[in-house]
Design a protein around this motif. Structure first.
Motif, PDB file in Angstrom:
ATOM      1  N   PRO A   1       0.820  -1.225   0.000  1.00  0.00           N
ATOM      2  CA  PRO A   1       0.000   0.000   0.000  1.00  0.00           C
ATOM      3  C   PRO A   1       0.851   1.270   0.000  1.00  0.00           C
ATOM      4  O   PRO A   1       2.005   1.268   0.432  1.00  0.00           O
ATOM      5  N   ILE A   2       0.236   2.333  -0.488  1.00  0.00           N
ATOM      6  CA  ILE A   2       0.854   3.658  -0.547  1.00  0.00           C
ATOM      7  C   ILE A   2      -0.024   4.626   0.240  1.00  0.00           C
ATOM      8  O   ILE A   2      -1.255   4.591   0.126  1.00  0.00           O
ATOM      9  N   ILE A   3       0.611   5.517   1.009  1.00  0.00           N
ATOM     10  CA  ILE A   3      -0.123   6.503   1.817  1.00  0.00           C
ATOM     11  C   ILE A   3      -0.105   7.840   1.083  1.00  0.00           C
ATOM     12  O   ILE A   3       0.952   8.345   0.706  1.00  0.00           O
ATOM     13  N   ARG A   4      -1.292   8.402   0.896  1.00  0.00           N
ATOM     14  CA  ARG A   4      -1.444   9.710   0.266  1.00  0.00           C
ATOM     15  C   ARG A   4      -2.020  10.698   1.281  1.00  0.00           C
ATOM     16  O   ARG A   4      -3.027  10.384   1.934  1.00  0.00           O
ATOM     17  N   PRO A   5      -1.420  11.895   1.418  1.00  0.00           N
ATOM     18  CA  PRO A   5      -1.955  12.879   2.377  1.00  0.00           C
ATOM     19  C   PRO A   5      -3.125  13.644   1.779  1.00  0.00           C
ATOM     20  O   PRO A   5      -3.434  13.515   0.578  1.00  0.00           O
ATOM     21  N   GLY A   6      -3.752  14.469   2.618  1.00  0.00           N
ATOM     22  CA  GLY A   6      -4.826  15.335   2.153  1.00  0.00           C
ATOM     23  C   GLY A   6      -4.286  16.553   1.423  1.00  0.00           C
ATOM     24  O   GLY A   6      -3.109  16.629   1.060  1.00  0.00           O
ATOM     25  N   ASN A   7      -5.165  17.522   1.192  1.00  0.00           N
ATOM     26  CA  ASN A   7      -4.774  18.719   0.446  1.00  0.00           C
ATOM     27  C   ASN A   7      -3.728  19.552   1.177  1.00  0.00           C
ATOM     28  O   ASN A   7      -2.963  20.281   0.544  1.00  0.00           O
ATOM     29  N   LEU A   8      -3.656  19.465   2.510  1.00  0.00           N
ATOM     30  CA  LEU A   8      -2.719  20.275   3.284  1.00  0.00           C
ATOM     31  C   LEU A   8      -1.348  19.619   3.415  1.00  0.00           C
ATOM     32  O   LEU A   8      -0.425  20.241   3.953  1.00  0.00           O
ATOM     33  N   GLY A   9      -1.201  18.386   2.944  1.00  0.00           N
ATOM     34  CA  GLY A   9       0.093  17.722   3.025  1.00  0.00           C
ATOM     35  C   GLY A   9       0.302  17.053   4.387  1.00  0.00           C
ATOM     36  O   GLY A   9      -0.637  16.818   5.159  1.00  0.00           O
ATOM     37  N   PHE A  10       1.579  16.760   4.673  1.00  0.00           N
ATOM     38  CA  PHE A  10       1.926  16.098   5.925  1.00  0.00           C
ATOM     39  C   PHE A  10       2.219  17.085   7.057  1.00  0.00           C
ATOM     40  O   PHE A  10       2.376  16.665   8.199  1.00  0.00           O
ATOM     41  N   THR A  11       2.322  18.387   6.770  1.00  0.00           N
ATOM     42  CA  THR A  11       2.512  19.418   7.802  1.00  0.00           C
ATOM     43  C   THR A  11       1.255  20.268   7.849  1.00  0.00           C
ATOM     44  O   THR A  11       0.956  21.010   6.901  1.00  0.00           O
ATOM     45  N   VAL A  12       0.508  20.185   8.949  1.00  0.00           N
ATOM     46  CA  VAL A  12      -0.832  20.755   9.027  1.00  0.00           C
ATOM     47  C   VAL A  12      -0.937  21.609  10.283  1.00  0.00           C
ATOM     48  O   VAL A  12      -0.400  21.249  11.339  1.00  0.00           O
ATOM     49  N   PRO A  13      -1.612  22.796  10.214  1.00  0.00           N
ATOM     50  CA  PRO A  13      -1.791  23.623  11.421  1.00  0.00           C
ATOM     51  C   PRO A  13      -2.762  22.987  12.404  1.00  0.00           C
ATOM     52  O   PRO A  13      -3.619  22.182  12.038  1.00  0.00           O
ATOM     53  N   LYS A  14      -2.597  23.377  13.643  1.00  0.00           N
ATOM     54  CA  LYS A  14      -3.446  22.846  14.713  1.00  0.00           C
ATOM     55  C   LYS A  14      -4.897  23.253  14.495  1.00  0.00           C
ATOM     56  O   LYS A  14      -5.200  24.383  14.127  1.00  0.00           O
ATOM     57  N   GLY A  15      -5.818  22.324  14.748  1.00  0.00           N
ATOM     58  CA  GLY A  15      -7.238  22.579  14.607  1.00  0.00           C
ATOM     59  C   GLY A  15      -7.781  22.355  13.216  1.00  0.00           C
ATOM     60  O   GLY A  15      -8.994  22.432  13.011  1.00  0.00           O
ATOM     61  N   ALA A  16      -6.919  22.082  12.227  1.00  0.00           N
ATOM     62  CA  ALA A  16      -7.372  21.885  10.860  1.00  0.00           C
ATOM     63  C   ALA A  16      -7.941  20.479  10.674  1.00  0.00           C
ATOM     64  O   ALA A  16      -7.806  19.608  11.533  1.00  0.00           O
ATOM     65  N   ARG A  17      -8.555  20.269   9.522  1.00  0.00           N
ATOM     66  CA  ARG A  17      -9.132  18.970   9.172  1.00  0.00           C
ATOM     67  C   ARG A  17      -8.319  18.370   8.030  1.00  0.00           C
ATOM     68  O   ARG A  17      -8.097  19.031   7.019  1.00  0.00           O
TER      69      ARG A  17
END
Length: 396
Positions: free
Chosen positions: A143-159
């Motif tokens: 398997p391969i892991i794909r991040p969301g639109n914000l990538g692997f570095t995300v601000p606190k409280g985000a989705r």
């Protein structure tokens, strides 16, 4: 002789028709579970023969059953397990191949294509061809892991989300873990997508997933671990030194110590490279929205109050013009004279001056008399007022 010629012609026509109406296809075919498959059954159409019926049957474990039938009344799917999953082309003459969607394990077996034609002399001709179907399962890939639109570095409280994707025969079972493979990992989810509705700083860490299906190999595939970082924008960013940075710092300290020791032993001058520390200032954050709204409302209220005060003062001045003028005129009409004898002061009556803004214009006799009478009355009233003031001053 004629009978011999007729017999030869009949045999030639029979051989020719058999060559034209020969069914072609594949003897053995493999299909992947939950995928689509086509069992070929094709012939060359002839104008001398008209297709009457097409029948597909299944022989599985010596149990014969009709799957599909086409006749003059239309197409009929005889087995309920195949309804909505099988079809035969309608608009391709000579092609009566069987198409099966969402292939199941129970679809394996021997499929027979049976076609019947009617000749011009009303005789019937039937041909059939058998194909053996095997259903196999494909094991899952890594398997391969794909991040969301914000990538692997995300601000606190985000989705955000992490998606685990693998190829293979469905259904594929996914599992998510927080940690590193082979270490103390914690199981967090059993879905292909790992959702974070509101990220917290504690969600920072490494994640990996596993995938498996019901293939014969029964091998569990494991993905590489990825680093998810949650940043708190209200605090200055701090960097945690990695093992490489610590090793470089230790090596640098040891090398500088060796240089200084060598310099003291040999008495030579050794320059130690300067190190520059870079400090990052805390990121400024804007004021909250509710504070901005409160400041704007207070500013509007202050402006409104200032405008109201200015208008009230202006209105007060316009209401008392005659009183100010009268007081000034009365003060100007009295003059105080003092002599050095007995320290007494005398008030002298000033000469009344009456100014008007009358202009000479031709008027009628009645209007002239009215104006002169009004002027005499005003003059007498002014003289009496001034005399009463002087009398009051003398009495005092």
């Amino acid at each position: 002789m004629e009978k011999l010629m007729w017999l030869v012609a009949l045999v030639n026509s029979f051989i020719f028709c058999n060559a034209i109406l020969e069914l072609t296809g594949t003897h053995d075919i493999e299909g992947t579970w939950k995928s689509s498959i086509t069992l070929p059954c094709v012939y060359v159409p002839s104008q001398d023969f008209v297709q009457q019926t097409v029948i597909w049957t299944l022989d599985r474990d010596q149990n014969l059953a009709t799957v599909f039938r086409r006749d003059s009344s239309g197409d009929h799917i005889m087995l309920s397990l195949y309804r909505g999953r099988v079809s035969v082309p309608k608009y391709r003459p000579g092609d009566v191949s069987l198409e099966i969607e969402k292939l199941e394990i129970t679809d394996r077996g021997h499929y027979t294509c049976k076609v019947t034609w009617r000749a011009q002399n009303s005789s019937l001709l039937t041909k059939e061809r058998t194909t053996t179907v095997k259903v196999i399962k494909v094991a899952v890939t890594k398997p391969i892991i794909r991040p969301g639109n914000l990538g692997f570095t995300v601000p606190k409280g985000a989705r955000t989300s992490l998606t685990c994707s693998a190829n293979g025969s469905p259904p594929i079972i996914y599992r998510w873990f927080k940690g590193e493979p082979g270490g103390d990992a914690v199981h967090v989810s059993n879905h292909a997508v790992l959702m974070f509705d509101s990220l917290r700083t504690s969600d920072t860490g490494k994640y990996y997933c596993e995938a498996e299906n019901k293939a014969s190999s029964q091998v569990i595939q494991q993905s590489d671990a990825v680093q998810l970082t949650v940043r708190d924008l209200t605090k200055p960013a701090t960097t945690v030194p990695s093992s490489e940075n610590k090793a470089n710092t230790t090596a640098k300290a040891v090398s500088e110590r060796d240089l200084i020791t060598t310099a003291l032993a040999t008495g030579s001058d050794v320059r130690v490279p300067e190190t520059h520390e870079v400090t990052t200032a805390p990121r400024r954050t804007g004021l909250p929205l509710y504070l901005l709204i409160l400041i704007v409302v207070l500013c509007v209220a202050v402006v409104f109050v200032v405008v109201a005060v200015v208008l009230c003062r202006r209105k007060t001045k316009e209401d008392n013009p005659y009183e100010v003028t009268y007081q000034n005129t009365r003060n100007d009409a009295r003059r105080q004279t003092c002599s050095g004898v007995n320290g007494k002061c005398m008030y002298e009556e000033g000469k009344p001056t009456v100014k008007n803004n009358y202009t000479t214009q031709p008027v009628k006799e009645n209007e002239y008399e009215t104006i002169s009478i009004k002027e005499n009355i005003e003059y007498k009233f002014l003289v009496n007022a001034m005399e009463s003031e002087y009398e009051v001053g003398d009495v005092q």
